[in-house]
Scaffold this active site. Sequence first.
Site, PDB file in Angstrom:
ATOM      1  N   HIS A 170       0.846  -1.206   0.000  1.00  0.00           N
ATOM      2  CA  HIS A 170       0.000   0.000   0.000  1.00  0.00           C
ATOM      3  C   HIS A 170       0.882   1.257   0.000  1.00  0.00           C
ATOM      4  O   HIS A 170       0.607   2.216  -0.707  1.00  0.00           O
ATOM      5  CB  HIS A 170      -0.877   0.071   1.259  1.00  0.00           C
ATOM      6  CG  HIS A 170      -1.923  -0.998   1.393  1.00  0.00           C
ATOM      7  ND1 HIS A 170      -2.029  -1.805   2.509  1.00  0.00           N
ATOM      8  CD2 HIS A 170      -2.943  -1.368   0.579  1.00  0.00           C
ATOM      9  CE1 HIS A 170      -3.058  -2.627   2.374  1.00  0.00           C
ATOM     10  NE2 HIS A 170      -3.630  -2.390   1.209  1.00  0.00           N
ATOM     11  N   ARG A 176      -2.169  -6.329  -8.365  1.00  0.00           N
ATOM     12  CA  ARG A 176      -1.059  -7.262  -8.146  1.00  0.00           C
ATOM     13  C   ARG A 176      -1.082  -8.426  -9.117  1.00  0.00           C
ATOM     14  O   ARG A 176      -0.072  -9.028  -9.382  1.00  0.00           O
ATOM     15  CB  ARG A 176      -1.142  -7.860  -6.724  1.00  0.00           C
ATOM     16  CG  ARG A 176      -0.738  -6.933  -5.623  1.00  0.00           C
ATOM     17  CD  ARG A 176      -1.277  -7.384  -4.295  1.00  0.00           C
ATOM     18  NE  ARG A 176      -2.733  -7.297  -4.276  1.00  0.00           N
ATOM     19  CZ  ARG A 176      -3.491  -7.453  -3.206  1.00  0.00           C
ATOM     20  NH1 ARG A 176      -2.926  -7.757  -2.070  1.00  0.00           N
ATOM     21  NH2 ARG A 176      -4.790  -7.334  -3.285  1.00  0.00           N
ATOM     22  N   SER A 212      -2.684  -7.559   3.265  1.00  0.00           N
ATOM     23  CA  SER A 212      -2.906  -7.416   4.709  1.00  0.00           C
ATOM     24  C   SER A 212      -3.165  -8.790   5.334  1.00  0.00           C
ATOM     25  O   SER A 212      -2.724  -9.057   6.455  1.00  0.00           O
ATOM     26  CB  SER A 212      -4.099  -6.501   4.985  1.00  0.00           C
ATOM     27  OG  SER A 212      -3.874  -5.217   4.449  1.00  0.00           O
TER      28      SER A 212
HETATM   29  P1  ADP Z   1      -9.858  -3.720  -0.390  1.00  0.00           P
HETATM   30  O1  ADP Z   1     -10.595  -4.477   0.667  1.00  0.00           O
HETATM   31  O2  ADP Z   1     -10.583  -2.488  -0.876  1.00  0.00           O
HETATM   32  O3  ADP Z   1      -9.310  -4.553  -1.526  1.00  0.00           O
HETATM   33  P2  ADP Z   1      -7.110  -3.499   0.523  1.00  0.00           P
HETATM   34  O4  ADP Z   1      -6.605  -2.724   1.699  1.00  0.00           O
HETATM   35  O5  ADP Z   1      -6.907  -4.974   0.546  1.00  0.00           O
HETATM   36  O6  ADP Z   1      -8.620  -3.072   0.412  1.00  0.00           O
HETATM   37  O7  ADP Z   1      -6.459  -2.933  -0.810  1.00  0.00           O
HETATM   38  C1  ADP Z   1      -6.649  -1.599  -1.226  1.00  0.00           C
HETATM   39  C2  ADP Z   1      -6.058  -1.426  -2.617  1.00  0.00           C
HETATM   40  O8  ADP Z   1      -4.645  -1.618  -2.560  1.00  0.00           O
HETATM   41  C3  ADP Z   1      -6.567  -2.432  -3.673  1.00  0.00           C
HETATM   42  O9  ADP Z   1      -6.669  -1.768  -4.923  1.00  0.00           O
HETATM   43  C4  ADP Z   1      -5.488  -3.481  -3.713  1.00  0.00           C
HETATM   44  O10 ADP Z   1      -5.441  -4.143  -4.964  1.00  0.00           O
HETATM   45  C5  ADP Z   1      -4.250  -2.595  -3.499  1.00  0.00           C
HETATM   46  N1  ADP Z   1      -3.124  -3.354  -2.952  1.00  0.00           N
HETATM   47  C6  ADP Z   1      -3.097  -4.115  -1.836  1.00  0.00           C
HETATM   48  N2  ADP Z   1      -1.876  -4.676  -1.653  1.00  0.00           N
HETATM   49  C7  ADP Z   1      -1.106  -4.249  -2.686  1.00  0.00           C
HETATM   50  C8  ADP Z   1       0.252  -4.503  -3.100  1.00  0.00           C
HETATM   51  N3  ADP Z   1       1.047  -5.319  -2.415  1.00  0.00           N
HETATM   52  N4  ADP Z   1       0.697  -3.893  -4.237  1.00  0.00           N
HETATM   53  C9  ADP Z   1      -0.143  -3.081  -4.940  1.00  0.00           C
HETATM   54  N5  ADP Z   1      -1.421  -2.819  -4.628  1.00  0.00           N
HETATM   55  C10 ADP Z   1      -1.910  -3.391  -3.522  1.00  0.00           C
END
Ligand code: ADP
Length: 169
Positions: free
Chosen positions: A24, A97, A135
Amino acid sequence: MEQPFPTPRVAVYPGSFDPVTKGHMDIIQRASRQFDKLIVAVLNNLSKKPLFTVEERKELLAASTSHLPNVEIDSFRDLLVNYMDYKQAHVIVRGIRSVTDFEYELQLASTNHKLNSEVETIFMMTNPKYSYLSSSVVKEIACFNGDVSDLVPSEVEQALIAKYQKPQG
Ligand code: ADP
């Protein structure tokens, strides 16, 4: 008609951030360079059972992004397009990803476009270093006392240790 002043380019990066990871953080850093203001907005989703409260997630995001002056931390419990309207933001930032992410994200972006065609979703490809990182992976490792120092900001590492040291109900 030409506007006397350019409108500030405001983007929203919405997500669960339970908790914020280095994946993130990489997206936040890169996106903050592309916009005048980037609002990182924690979705207060009642249907998910999070490890951290919305307030805790916001605090961890604020501590991890304090070096980025144009990044604001907020939360919302509304349709994203309504929240965007309220914040006068036009761009949604999301990270990708994998192909699995792409399919889900395409559905989400198309839905938001249907609800408000003025809103644009921009995708940022993961830094390959973090393409496996989520996460959930972090929580699984931390729950068994594994080392997450390469995966999350140091404030988050401390918070995870504190969370998992407490007796679980
Ligand atoms: P959600 O429940 O909305 O998917 P997340 O916190 O899991 O919330 O993810 C928020 C955003 O960040 C999403 O677009 C997800 O694809 C992106 N994201 C999460 N981890 C990564 C990562 N390691 N690299 C790039 N983008 C990520």
